[in-house]
Design a protein around this motif. Structure first.
Motif, mmCIF file in Angstrom:
data_model
loop_
_atom_site.group_PDB
_atom_site.id
_atom_site.type_symbol
_atom_site.label_atom_id
_atom_site.label_comp_id
_atom_site.label_asym_id
_atom_site.label_seq_id
_atom_site.Cartn_x
_atom_site.Cartn_y
_atom_site.Cartn_z
ATOM 1 N N GLU A 204 -22.486 -35.131 -0.812
ATOM 2 C CA GLU A 204 -22.250 -34.522 -2.037
ATOM 3 C C GLU A 204 -21.630 -33.313 -1.777
ATOM 4 N N LEU A 205 -21.941 -32.634 -0.825
ATOM 5 C CA LEU A 205 -21.331 -31.274 -0.733
ATOM 6 C C LEU A 205 -19.849 -31.211 -0.143
ATOM 7 N N ILE A 206 -19.506 -32.342 0.433
ATOM 8 C CA ILE A 206 -18.028 -32.714 0.826
ATOM 9 C C ILE A 206 -17.325 -32.835 -0.279
ATOM 10 N N HIS A 207 -17.805 -33.664 -1.455
ATOM 11 C CA HIS A 207 -17.081 -34.123 -2.733
ATOM 12 C C HIS A 207 -17.071 -32.807 -3.565
ATOM 13 N N ALA A 208 -18.188 -31.908 -3.636
ATOM 14 C CA ALA A 208 -17.916 -30.540 -4.369
ATOM 15 C C ALA A 208 -16.871 -29.729 -3.758
ATOM 16 N N ASN A 209 -16.942 -29.686 -2.526
ATOM 17 C CA ASN A 209 -15.745 -28.904 -1.769
ATOM 18 C C ASN A 209 -14.376 -29.558 -2.224
ATOM 19 N N ASN A 210 -14.202 -30.738 -2.065
ATOM 20 C CA ASN A 210 -12.916 -31.237 -2.493
ATOM 21 C C ASN A 210 -12.450 -30.977 -4.142
ATOM 22 N N HIS A 211 -13.477 -30.967 -4.796
ATOM 23 C CA HIS A 211 -13.153 -30.541 -6.138
ATOM 24 C C HIS A 211 -12.693 -29.193 -6.488
ATOM 25 N N LYS A 212 -13.715 -28.513 -5.683
ATOM 26 C CA LYS A 212 -13.242 -26.816 -5.522
ATOM 27 C C LYS A 212 -11.912 -26.761 -5.100
ATOM 28 N N VAL A 213 -11.338 -27.440 -4.174
ATOM 29 C CA VAL A 213 -10.067 -27.173 -3.838
ATOM 30 C C VAL A 213 -9.105 -27.549 -4.752
ATOM 31 N N VAL A 214 -9.430 -28.664 -5.488
ATOM 32 C CA VAL A 214 -8.366 -28.917 -6.767
ATOM 33 C C VAL A 214 -8.464 -27.870 -7.916
ATOM 34 N N LEU A 215 -9.443 -27.570 -8.171
ATOM 35 C CA LEU A 215 -9.862 -26.384 -9.278
ATOM 36 C C LEU A 215 -8.932 -25.208 -8.827
ATOM 37 N N THR A 216 -9.100 -24.878 -7.641
ATOM 38 C CA THR A 216 -8.422 -23.760 -7.085
ATOM 39 C C THR A 216 -6.888 -23.661 -7.386
ATOM 40 N N ARG A 217 -6.669 -25.044 -6.890
ATOM 41 C CA ARG A 217 -4.961 -25.388 -6.997
ATOM 42 C C ARG A 217 -4.529 -25.476 -8.689
ATOM 43 N N MET A 218 -5.444 -25.448 -9.478
ATOM 44 C CA MET A 218 -5.044 -25.778 -10.775
ATOM 45 C C MET A 218 -5.314 -24.384 -11.436
ATOM 46 N N GLY A 219 -5.639 -23.209 -10.648
ATOM 47 C CA GLY A 219 -5.596 -21.849 -11.179
ATOM 48 C C GLY A 219 -6.862 -21.303 -11.584
ATOM 49 N N GLU A 220 -7.812 -22.260 -11.457
ATOM 50 C CA GLU A 220 -9.253 -22.168 -12.186
ATOM 51 C C GLU A 220 -10.053 -21.221 -11.075
ATOM 52 N N LYS A 221 -10.950 -20.331 -11.783
ATOM 53 C CA LYS A 221 -12.118 -19.527 -11.141
ATOM 54 C C LYS A 221 -13.129 -20.589 -10.997
ATOM 55 N N ILE A 222 -13.573 -20.509 -9.677
ATOM 56 C CA ILE A 222 -14.786 -21.482 -9.422
ATOM 57 C C ILE A 222 -16.276 -20.728 -10.067
ATOM 58 N N PRO A 223 -16.606 -21.593 -11.000
ATOM 59 C CA PRO A 223 -17.985 -20.913 -11.618
ATOM 60 C C PRO A 223 -19.024 -20.945 -10.530
ATOM 61 N N GLU A 224 -20.133 -20.201 -11.012
ATOM 62 C CA GLU A 224 -21.445 -20.158 -10.205
ATOM 63 C C GLU A 224 -22.451 -21.480 -10.969
ATOM 64 N N ILE A 225 -22.784 -22.013 -10.170
ATOM 65 C CA ILE A 225 -23.436 -23.444 -10.391
ATOM 66 C C ILE A 225 -25.094 -23.094 -10.135
ATOM 67 N N THR A 226 -25.887 -23.259 -11.225
ATOM 68 C CA THR A 226 -27.192 -22.996 -11.218
ATOM 69 C C THR A 226 -27.791 -24.425 -11.272
ATOM 70 N N PRO A 227 -28.352 -25.091 -10.217
ATOM 71 C CA PRO A 227 -28.743 -26.487 -10.146
ATOM 72 C C PRO A 227 -30.061 -26.766 -11.010
ATOM 73 N N GLU A 228 -30.088 -27.808 -11.773
ATOM 74 C CA GLU A 228 -31.175 -28.060 -12.621
ATOM 75 C C GLU A 228 -31.778 -29.460 -12.414
ATOM 76 N N PHE A 229 -32.789 -29.573 -11.932
ATOM 77 C CA PHE A 229 -33.487 -30.929 -11.838
ATOM 78 C C PHE A 229 -34.906 -30.647 -11.367
ATOM 79 N N THR A 230 -35.678 -31.702 -11.503
ATOM 80 C CA THR A 230 -37.202 -31.982 -11.249
ATOM 81 C C THR A 230 -37.338 -32.868 -10.005
ATOM 82 N N VAL A 231 -37.962 -32.292 -9.241
ATOM 83 C CA VAL A 231 -38.697 -33.107 -7.952
ATOM 84 C C VAL A 231 -39.729 -33.748 -8.165
#
Length: 226
Positions: free
Chosen positions: A91-118
């Protein structure tokens, strides 16, 4: 034919063309207005929003599966813990791939605060099955369609990589849950291999090249003990 008659006919033709043009323009404007009223967005805007959603989802999944891995280890299920660890890396590899695309689209990469329950490992597996099923059956197919319509080739590739891998993760989780319920989860794989390009996840053995991205297996990332 008299010259005056010819001029009159040409005048009618020009007027007809003008009226037709006005009608077409009015129709186009009406279509745009209807599109706006319906709340529909153009493919480029949709792809941008989809990419942000996918980046947030994959980033959250990375941290969530890492937490699920820790929980499985605490409950005495090391093989399931290893599966979650491998999925977290993918999933980290997927996130990094998406990050590259967002950067090439001129987007600022947002800070993500994960929300989930274990919860318990059984509940965590069920939640994971549901989440992965939604991603490969509904979310990513829609995202890929929008990326194709917008002509964003890199977004299409990044979405497709994730789409193909999430189905494999779902199947891994289904098998792990069945083994856990049968108290035979100790027979699950003890090593996984991750393709660094697309996150493709292989259990126990891997082919010479990734079956999604064609990446050489010499570059694969082994995931063994915690």
């Amino acid at each position: 034919m008299k010259k005056s008659t010819l001029i009159f006919i040409l005048g009618l033709a020009s007027l007809g063309a003008l009226l037709s043009s006005c009608e077409e323009q009015a129709t186009d404007q009406s279509a745009v207005k209807t599109l706006e009223e319906d709340g529909k967005k153009d493919p480029q805007t949709l792809t941008l929003e989809n990419m942000h959603e996918a980046y947030k989802g994959e980033t959250t999944a990375h941290f969530k599966y890492a937490a699920y891995s820790k929980k499985a280890a605490e409950e005495g299920h090391p093989e399931i813990a290893l599966l979650f660890k491998a999925a977290s890396g993918a999933e980290l590899i997927h996130a990094n791939n998406h990050k590259v695309v967002l950067t090439r689209m001129g987007e600022k990469i947002p800070e993500i605060t994960p929300e989930f329950t274990v919860k318990s490992t059984t509940e965590n597996l069920k939640e994971s099955i549901e989440g992965e099923s939604y991603e490969f059956s509904t979310m990513y197919p829609e995202f890929i369609k929008n990326a194709n319509a917008s002509g964003n080739y890199m977004a299409q590739i990044s979405f497709t990589y994730a789409y193909k891998v999430e189905q494999k993760h779902r199947d891994f989780y289904i098998d792990a849950l069945a083994q856990l319920e049968a108290n035979t989860d100790g027979t699950l794989p003890t090593i996984y291999y991750l393709c660094p390009t697309c996150g493709n996840t292989y259990a126990t053995t891997a082919p010479s090249r990734c079956e999604i991205s064609m990446t050489d297996s010499k570059l694969f990332i082994p995931v063994t003990s915690l």
